[in-house]
Design a protein around this motif. Structure first.
Motif, PDB file in Angstrom:
ATOM      1  N   ILE A   3      10.494 -11.404   4.593  1.00 14.34           N
ATOM      2  CA  ILE A   3       9.272 -11.087   5.335  1.00 14.34           C
ATOM      3  C   ILE A   3       8.305 -10.265   4.491  1.00 14.34           C
ATOM      4  O   ILE A   3       7.098 -10.364   4.638  1.00 14.34           O
ATOM      5  CB  ILE A   3       9.631 -10.386   6.659  1.00 14.34           C
ATOM      6  N   ALA A   4       8.858  -9.502   3.597  1.00 23.95           N
ATOM      7  CA  ALA A   4       8.001  -8.795   2.649  1.00 23.95           C
ATOM      8  C   ALA A   4       8.799  -8.601   1.380  1.00 23.95           C
ATOM      9  O   ALA A   4      10.030  -8.466   1.416  1.00 23.95           O
ATOM     10  CB  ALA A   4       7.558  -7.444   3.208  1.00 23.95           C
ATOM     11  N   MET A   5       8.101  -8.680   0.277  1.00 16.56           N
ATOM     12  CA  MET A   5       8.762  -8.438  -0.997  1.00 16.56           C
ATOM     13  C   MET A   5       7.707  -7.892  -1.938  1.00 16.56           C
ATOM     14  O   MET A   5       6.846  -8.610  -2.408  1.00 16.56           O
ATOM     15  CB  MET A   5       9.354  -9.726  -1.543  1.00 16.56           C
ATOM     16  N   CYS A   6       7.740  -6.600  -2.158  1.00 13.41           N
ATOM     17  CA  CYS A   6       6.703  -5.981  -2.966  1.00 13.41           C
ATOM     18  C   CYS A   6       7.310  -5.390  -4.220  1.00 13.41           C
ATOM     19  O   CYS A   6       8.475  -5.001  -4.235  1.00 13.41           O
ATOM     20  CB  CYS A   6       6.033  -4.837  -2.224  1.00 13.41           C
ATOM     21  N   SER A   7       6.512  -5.310  -5.204  1.00 12.42           N
ATOM     22  CA  SER A   7       6.900  -4.638  -6.424  1.00 12.42           C
ATOM     23  C   SER A   7       5.699  -3.822  -6.849  1.00 12.42           C
ATOM     24  O   SER A   7       4.567  -4.263  -6.758  1.00 12.42           O
ATOM     25  CB  SER A   7       7.265  -5.669  -7.486  1.00 12.42           C
ATOM     26  N   SER A   8       5.963  -2.610  -7.288  1.00 14.07           N
ATOM     27  CA  SER A   8       4.853  -1.730  -7.633  1.00 14.07           C
ATOM     28  C   SER A   8       5.103  -1.141  -9.011  1.00 14.07           C
ATOM     29  O   SER A   8       6.256  -0.911  -9.378  1.00 14.07           O
ATOM     30  CB  SER A   8       4.740  -0.616  -6.596  1.00 14.07           C
ATOM     31  N   PRO A   9       4.118  -0.863  -9.822  1.00 10.55           N
ATOM     32  CA  PRO A   9       2.702  -1.176  -9.596  1.00 10.55           C
ATOM     33  C   PRO A   9       2.439  -2.678  -9.663  1.00 10.55           C
ATOM     34  O   PRO A   9       3.234  -3.424 -10.196  1.00 10.55           O
ATOM     35  CB  PRO A   9       1.994  -0.453 -10.733  1.00 10.55           C
ATOM     36  N   THR A  10       1.293  -3.052  -9.145  1.00  8.00           N
ATOM     37  CA  THR A  10       0.982  -4.464  -9.122  1.00  8.00           C
ATOM     38  C   THR A  10      -0.277  -4.727  -9.943  1.00  8.00           C
ATOM     39  O   THR A  10      -0.792  -3.821 -10.617  1.00  8.00           O
ATOM     40  CB  THR A  10       0.832  -4.944  -7.663  1.00  8.00           C
ATOM     41  N   LYS A  31       0.829  -1.202   0.000  1.00  4.70           N
ATOM     42  CA  LYS A  31       0.000   0.000   0.000  1.00  4.70           C
ATOM     43  C   LYS A  31       0.862   1.250   0.000  1.00  4.70           C
ATOM     44  O   LYS A  31       0.530   2.244  -0.639  1.00  4.70           O
ATOM     45  CB  LYS A  31      -0.933   0.009   1.208  1.00  4.70           C
ATOM     46  N   SER A  32       1.977   1.179   0.726  1.00  3.81           N
ATOM     47  CA  SER A  32       2.816   2.375   0.799  1.00  3.81           C
ATOM     48  C   SER A  32       3.478   2.682  -0.545  1.00  3.81           C
ATOM     49  O   SER A  32       4.020   3.757  -0.739  1.00  3.81           O
ATOM     50  CB  SER A  32       3.867   2.225   1.903  1.00  3.81           C
ATOM     51  N   LEU A  33       3.426   1.692  -1.458  1.00  5.74           N
ATOM     52  CA  LEU A  33       4.017   1.934  -2.776  1.00  5.74           C
ATOM     53  C   LEU A  33       2.979   2.386  -3.806  1.00  5.74           C
ATOM     54  O   LEU A  33       3.313   2.631  -4.960  1.00  5.74           O
ATOM     55  CB  LEU A  33       4.692   0.655  -3.294  1.00  5.74           C
ATOM     56  N   ILE A  34       1.733   2.462  -3.378  1.00  6.38           N
ATOM     57  CA  ILE A  34       0.681   2.831  -4.334  1.00  6.38           C
ATOM     58  C   ILE A  34       0.986   4.186  -4.952  1.00  6.38           C
ATOM     59  O   ILE A  34       1.397   5.124  -4.274  1.00  6.38           O
ATOM     60  CB  ILE A  34      -0.710   2.837  -3.645  1.00  6.38           C
ATOM     61  N   GLY A  35       0.828   4.246  -6.240  1.00  3.40           N
ATOM     62  CA  GLY A  35       1.094   5.496  -6.942  1.00  3.40           C
ATOM     63  C   GLY A  35       2.559   5.665  -7.295  1.00  3.40           C
ATOM     64  O   GLY A  35       2.950   6.644  -7.909  1.00  3.40           O
ATOM     65  N   ARG A  36       3.363   4.702  -6.900  1.00  3.70           N
ATOM     66  CA  ARG A  36       4.791   4.785  -7.218  1.00  3.70           C
ATOM     67  C   ARG A  36       5.225   3.499  -7.880  1.00  3.70           C
ATOM     68  O   ARG A  36       4.557   2.475  -7.768  1.00  3.70           O
ATOM     69  CB  ARG A  36       5.610   4.984  -5.949  1.00  3.70           C
ATOM     70  N   SER A  37       6.347   3.612  -8.540  1.00  2.00           N
ATOM     71  CA  SER A  37       6.902   2.411  -9.143  1.00  2.00           C
ATOM     72  C   SER A  37       8.156   2.065  -8.364  1.00  2.00           C
ATOM     73  O   SER A  37       9.024   2.906  -8.187  1.00  2.00           O
ATOM     74  CB  SER A  37       7.237   2.693 -10.608  1.00  2.00           C
ATOM     75  N   GLY A  38       8.211   0.873  -7.841  1.00  2.00           N
ATOM     76  CA  GLY A  38       9.383   0.547  -7.057  1.00  2.00           C
ATOM     77  C   GLY A  38       9.274  -0.779  -6.363  1.00  2.00           C
ATOM     78  O   GLY A  38       8.465  -1.643  -6.749  1.00  2.00           O
ATOM     79  N   SER A  39      10.069  -0.931  -5.305  1.00  2.00           N
ATOM     80  CA  SER A  39      10.141  -2.233  -4.651  1.00  2.00           C
ATOM     81  C   SER A  39      10.476  -2.068  -3.180  1.00  2.00           C
ATOM     82  O   SER A  39      11.161  -1.121  -2.784  1.00  2.00           O
ATOM     83  CB  SER A  39      11.225  -3.070  -5.336  1.00  2.00           C
ATOM     84  N   VAL A  40       9.968  -2.988  -2.380  1.00  2.00           N
ATOM     85  CA  VAL A  40      10.360  -3.065  -0.973  1.00  2.00           C
ATOM     86  C   VAL A  40      10.758  -4.504  -0.686  1.00  2.00           C
ATOM     87  O   VAL A  40      10.028  -5.430  -1.050  1.00  2.00           O
ATOM     88  CB  VAL A  40       9.185  -2.674  -0.035  1.00  2.00           C
ATOM     89  N   CYS A  41      11.909  -4.704  -0.067  1.00  2.00           N
ATOM     90  CA  CYS A  41      12.296  -6.045   0.353  1.00  2.00           C
ATOM     91  C   CYS A  41      12.642  -5.993   1.830  1.00  2.00           C
ATOM     92  O   CYS A  41      13.336  -5.088   2.282  1.00  2.00           O
ATOM     93  CB  CYS A  41      13.520  -6.544  -0.402  1.00  2.00           C
ATOM     94  N   LEU A  42      12.160  -6.994   2.553  1.00  2.00           N
ATOM     95  CA  LEU A  42      12.403  -7.026   3.999  1.00  2.00           C
ATOM     96  C   LEU A  42      12.836  -8.442   4.331  1.00  2.00           C
ATOM     97  O   LEU A  42      12.229  -9.404   3.869  1.00  2.00           O
ATOM     98  CB  LEU A  42      11.102  -6.661   4.719  1.00  2.00           C
ATOM     99  N   MET A  43      13.908  -8.546   5.134  1.00  2.00           N
ATOM    100  CA  MET A  43      14.494  -9.857   5.354  1.00  2.00           C
ATOM    101  C   MET A  43      14.931 -10.019   6.800  1.00  2.00           C
ATOM    102  O   MET A  43      15.326  -9.053   7.448  1.00  2.00           O
ATOM    103  CB  MET A  43      15.720  -9.978   4.434  1.00  2.00           C
ATOM    104  N   ASP A  44      14.833 -11.240   7.288  1.00  2.00           N
ATOM    105  CA  ASP A  44      15.398 -11.584   8.595  1.00  2.00           C
ATOM    106  C   ASP A  44      16.893 -11.781   8.401  1.00  2.00           C
ATOM    107  O   ASP A  44      17.311 -12.588   7.564  1.00  2.00           O
ATOM    108  CB  ASP A  44      14.729 -12.875   9.096  1.00  2.00           C
ATOM    109  N   ILE A  45      17.704 -11.054   9.158  1.00  2.00           N
ATOM    110  CA  ILE A  45      19.135 -11.069   8.862  1.00  2.00           C
ATOM    111  C   ILE A  45      19.828 -12.335   9.358  1.00  2.00           C
ATOM    112  O   ILE A  45      20.991 -12.572   9.057  1.00  2.00           O
ATOM    113  CB  ILE A  45      19.854  -9.824   9.445  1.00  2.00           C
ATOM    114  N   TYR A  46      19.143 -13.139  10.143  1.00  2.00           N
ATOM    115  CA  TYR A  46      19.776 -14.387  10.603  1.00  2.00           C
ATOM    116  C   TYR A  46      19.296 -15.593   9.814  1.00  2.00           C
ATOM    117  O   TYR A  46      20.075 -16.428   9.373  1.00  2.00           O
ATOM    118  CB  TYR A  46      19.536 -14.592  12.098  1.00  2.00           C
TER     119      TYR A  46
END
Lengths: 374, 661
Positions: free
Chosen positions: B280-287, B260-275
């Protein structure tokens, strides 16, 4: 002496009945019963058209067979040419006014039965030849003047039947006639010469065959050539017989026929159905019945005094044998598919009628076996 | 008379003799027939029985049931739901055209659909099921049942189809399913084996990569059929086996929040457990909405998605290649420290630009940063300092470190076939790929994450994770498989560090190389340190802390005052266009909105949180979003807060599962 034998041995009715060949009678009856069961199976285990019709026809013709057996062998001798002529005329009639079905014109409408004269010709030709050779001295058989008559008698019906077109029946008529000619004592080398001539002519003959006939011959040599077309029947028939095994799949359980994979299962392929359901053992029993039947005919012929009876019985036995052999070889994939029914077993009024008339003449030979014909 | 009877005897003999010859021939033929019967029925019985069965038995496959997907907390994110379908077996229909006309009125078929149905009908056998409608509404279905008596041959059936309850939130992680294409069937034996008309298979994402296990196995119904293919009776029915279901490491809440935070934008969010490396999250926008594909997307919507210049179908997290910009700087700094090129105390003066090798290299800050040490250079992202650092370090040593930390690799290769590997240039790379020798100026550009270097957002996230966990290699994953115990991993990392420090004290003089060898020799478990000296990692992490939490830090605006949420990171601004001399000379700074969209910089941000005993790493990339601090960092901040808030919940689940094992 000749006169003596003609009139002094008149039998009473009871004696005539007693002199029936009961072995022949029973084998014919047994095969007939088997055929009714097989027909019941082709109808999917129900009394439908083919079963009812076959049982009715078999009953009528079997009774007719017994009644006709009392016709004197002399009468047959006297009427031989007339019989032949009537059938020949019917063939001519068929040529112009016959009923056609599946692209060939073979039947005369007799209201209660569509008669196929070509089937009757199978018997008529034997009767006719038997009479002809009855008169010819054995030394004269190979003389030129005695050649023309039989050849004309043979070629006429063959031509008429081929033009119907019905290749299978015409071949069988030819073979029946040739069997008598052979018995009459024509030199073996003439047969060899004719055979060689035929081989030489074969390419020309093939060129005038109908496309479907050519296809059948070609697909006999290589059924896989066109597995859904002409080769289909051979393949499916072999599958049905082969899958029967030793004991068969059981009565009414032949999947090939039940599920309609088998073509023309009422007529030409009735043996396939029988063999699928009753297996190798069943087929063997049927073959033995046929064998016994043929053997009895030969014995009757052997026991007959007149040449006419001998020629007729031996000729008829050969012809019936030929029908059986051709039909079975065909469904087992040993010969190309030509329309040829299995005697007694196959559905078809004309063939059954002609076979039964044939048997009644044989039986007449038996009853009047002491009768000499001048 | 005598002569006559003699003739008779001769004739009799002749006939009998000829009869015997004929009879012997008959017996031979009879034997031949018996022999043939024997060979068919006894010798070759097996062959013909098989052929007979092949004739009579036909198998109809039942569609396999696909495995489902659950998120980390067990919420279904790809499910099978019941759909109402209309099937027709053409051979059972008296008049197909009339039926179609009737159906058209009942279930709103469009002419285009009808044409398609006719085309499909041509292609298949008349006894095969023709699917008229894949997904009927309840109204249509009930209406259809009402008129059923007039519709001979039409069969309303219940079937199952894929549904994505989260719609567009998981489109890129899960991918979507569509009708199996000719190529799918040709290339994958498990699809071929289980194929039924209308089978849906994964086209992208996890749906595709896990297809083999997801697909399950098709059941079958065997029927005895007659020569026309008509079913006579059912012989047996074998139910298929549902495909394997997967639980993935992604948190539905965080995923949808990030999306949702990427709505209206083109981009990506990646979230990872470092151990554990759990994504935990992997988004690509637009979807896009993957549910559109389940029953075949119509061409209008397909064109809309496919022709969108922002490329909704592309999973930018794994296949988008971007210059990392300044987010590469922690690695450049680390590489310089590890190779003993510089000490953290090296002071270099930034005057806003530097003349090197006949070129002018600019800092993002025109006025210059003044005197900088390494920590300040990271904090303020001073380009001039890093030109100097890169010049001293050289591209090959930089490339070695960058590759070690996960750049130039496929991070989730087993999960995303569409993943691309980034590019980390080196002198050898350039000769091999471009056939030209390396130019030193290119080293400088590489040092600030421009030029040839390219990364995918997931690579940046992995790089950050491996810095944050103290410099240890992790194996990222997105499905929950082997039970990874976080405590064990952390303990192993820490004991490794302890061993290392001890070793360092004992052999003060020993060279770094020796220490590294020592580590590798003693390394019996899977722990693989990526550093030479853990102090260097510590230094870089501390510098990244300053970026967020100290005044003058480039992302100071995105800090948390609450200690619980404090995190460390690095901003990046990746240029997509070379800045011309004229543009530079123009005094006034242009507002972002004044620049054409395609020429705006990409906004990049990497971070790990919390700063003290970190657990998560994040990378955010906003295409043409401007500077890293303005677009990407605020989004990362919000997501970091959410993931830290949900940390306890996640741990609870994890501990419950560990207890079960």
């Amino acid at each position: 002496m000749v006169l003596n034998t003609q009139f002094s041995e008149e039998k009473t009715f009871l004696e005539k009945v007693k002199s029936f060949d009961f072995v022949l009678l029973i084998t014919v009856f047994l095969i007939g019963v088997i055929s009714c069961f097989a027909m019941y199976s082709t109808d999917g285990g129900e009394f439908k058209y083919h079963t009812n019709s076959h049982i009715l026809k078999f009953s009528i013709f079997f009774v007719m067979f017994m009644i006709f057996s009392f016709i004197r062998i002399r009468t047959w001798y006297t009427l031989a040419y007339t019989f032949y002529l009537i059938i020949l005329l019917m063939l001519v009639y068929v040529m112009f006014f016959g009923i056609s079905a599946q692209g060939s014109q073979r039947w005369v409408n007799l209201y209660f039965l569509n008669l196929q004269p070509s089937e009757l010709m199978k018997i008529a030709i034997i009767v006719c030849f038997a009479r002809f050779y009855h008169r010819v001295q054995s030394e004269d058989v190979n003389k030129l003047r005695n050649f023309f008559e039989p050849i004309i008698l043979l070629v006429l019906p063959i031509y008429l039947v081929i033009s119907q077109p019905d290749l299978g029946t015409s071949i069988l008529i030819a073979c029946s006639g040739l069997a008598v000619i052979w018995l009459a004592g024509i030199k073996a080398r003439y047969f060899i010469y004719s055979f060689l001539t035929l081989l030489v002519c074969a390419p020309f003959v093939i060129s005038i065959l109908k496309p479907y006939q050519k296809n059948r011959i070609l697909s006999f040599f290589d059924p896989e050539r066109d597995p859904l077309g002409a080769g289909y029947q051979i393949i499916q028939s072999k599958i049905a017989v082969g899958s029967g095994g030793l004991y068969g799949k059981g009565y009414l359980k032949g999947t090939q026929s039940y599920l309609d994979y088998l073509p023309e299962k009422h007529t030409d392929f009735i043996f396939t159905l029988f063999s699928e359901e009753f297996g190798f053992l069943g087929s063997l029993i049927l073959l033995i019945l046929y064998f016994v039947m043929l053997l009895r005919i030969l014995i009757i012929g052997y026991g007959s005094k007149s040449y006419f009876a001998k020629f007729y019985c031996f000729g008829f036995a050969s012809a019936v044998f030929l029908y059986i052999a051709v039909n079975m070889s065909m469904v087992l994939g040993l010969l190309p598919i030509v329309g040829s029914p299995l005697p007694i077993m196959s559905y078809g009024g004309s063939a059954l009628l002609s076979t039964m008339i044939g048997f009644s003449i044989v039986m007449s030979c038996r009853i009047y076996n002491k009768e000499m014909i001048a | 008379m005598f002569q006559r009877s003699r003739q008779n005897i001769n004739k009799n003999k002749l006939i009998t003799r000829r009869m015997f010859i004929l009879s012997s021939a008959k017996i031979i033929v009879f034997m031949g027939i018996v022999g043939r019967l024997f060979s068919l029925q006894i010798s070759e019985n097996k062959k013909y029985s098989f052929l007979s069965d092949k004739n009579r038995l036909k198998e109809w496959k039942l569609p396999p049931k696909r495995g489902i997907f659950e998120d980390y907390f067990g919420n279904k994110i790809a499910d099978n739901n019941q759909v109402f379908q209309l099937h027709v077996i053409p051979e059972e229909v008296a008049d197909f055209n009339t039926l179609m006309v009737r159906l058209k009125n009942i279930i709103n078929l469009q002419n285009r659909q009808i044409n398609k149905i006719y085309k499909k009908k041509e292609k298949q056998f008349p006894w095969e099921t023709l699917i008229i409608s894949e997904n009927l509404s309840w109204e249509e279905f009930s209406k259809l049942n009402l008129f059923l008596h007039e519709l001979q041959g039409a069969k309303p059936v219940f079937s199952v189809a894929r549904i994505y309850p989260q719609a567009e939130n998981f489109s890129h992680v899960l991918g979507y399913v569509g009708e199996a294409s000719v190529n799918d069937i040709k290339n994958y034996s498990f699809i071929k084996e289980n194929h039924v008309p209308g089978l849906r298979v994964g086209k992208t994402g996890l749906e595709k990569s896990l297809e083999k296990e997801l697909i399950g196995s098709s059941g079958s119904q065997r029927y005895e059929v007659n020569v026309y293919g008509k079913k006579i009776n059912q012989i047996d029915r074998k139910e298929g086996i549902q495909g394997k279901s997967f639980r993935i490491t992604v948190d539905q809440e965080i995923q949808s929040y990030a999306q949702k935070s990427l709505i209206g934008r083109s981009g990506s969010v990646c979230l990872m457990d470092i151990y554990t490396g759990d994504v935990i999250a992997m988004c690509s926008s637009p979807t896009f909405n993957p549910n559109l594909f389940v029953h075949g997307i119509n061409s209008k919507e397909w064109n809309k998605i496919n022709n969108d210049p922002l490329k909704p179908l592309m999973n930018k997290s794994v296949s988008g290649l971007y210059s990392p910009g300044s987010t590469i700087k922690p690695i450049v700094a680390l590489s310089a420290l590890e190779n003993n090129i510089v000490s953290p105390d090296l002071i270099h003066k930034c005057e806003g630009k530097v003349e090197l090798y006949d070129h002018t290299y600019h800092c993002w800050k025109k006025k210059g940063h003044g005197f900088m040490n390494l920590r300040d250079a990271i904090k303020q992202s001073c380009d001039v300092y890093f030109y100097e650092l890169a010049r001293k370090l050289g591209v090959d040593r930089l490339s070695e470190t960058a590759k070690k930390f996960g750049l130039n690799s496929k991070v989730l290769e087993n999960y995303f076939f569409e993943e691309k590997s980034g590019v980390v240039p080196s002198t050898k790379w350039k000769i091999k790929n471009l056939g030209k020798g390396w130019v030193i100026g290119e080293t400088l550009l590489t040092g600030i994450g421009q030029g040839y270097i390219q990364c995918t957002p997931i690579e940046l996230c992995l790089m950050t994770a491996q810095l944050a966990n103290g410099g240890f290699k992790i194996k990222p994953r997105i499905t929950l498989g082997e039970n990874l115990v976080y405590e064990d991993i952390k303990f192993e990392f820490e004991s490794e560090l302890k061993k290392y420090n001890q070793n360092l004290k004992e052999n003060n003089e020993a060279s770094l190389q020796d220490q590294k060898n020592f580590l590798q020799i003693n390394n019996k478990n899977s722990v693989e340190p990526l550093f030479r000296n853990p102090e260097n990692i510590k230094f870089v992490k501390e510098a990244m802390y300053s970026v967020i939490n100290e005044p003058m830090g480039t992302a100071y605006k995105s800090r948390f005052n609450n200690k619980k949420y404090q995190y460390a990171g690095k901003t990046g601004t990746s240029q997509v266009k070379r800045i011309t001399k004229e543009e530079r000379e123009r005094e006034e700074k242009r507002e972002l909105s004044e620049i054409p969209y395609k020429e705006r910089d990409h906004s990049v941000f990497i971070a790990f949180a919390p700063y003290i005993s970190p657990r998560y790493s994040i990378s955010v990339l906003i295409e043409h979003g401007g500077s890293g601090s303005s677009a990407a960092a605020p989004i990362a901040k919000k997501i970091i807060k959410l993931v830290l808030d949900r940390h306890e919940m996640r741990e609870k689940i994890r501990k419950e599962e560990q207890a079960k094992v």
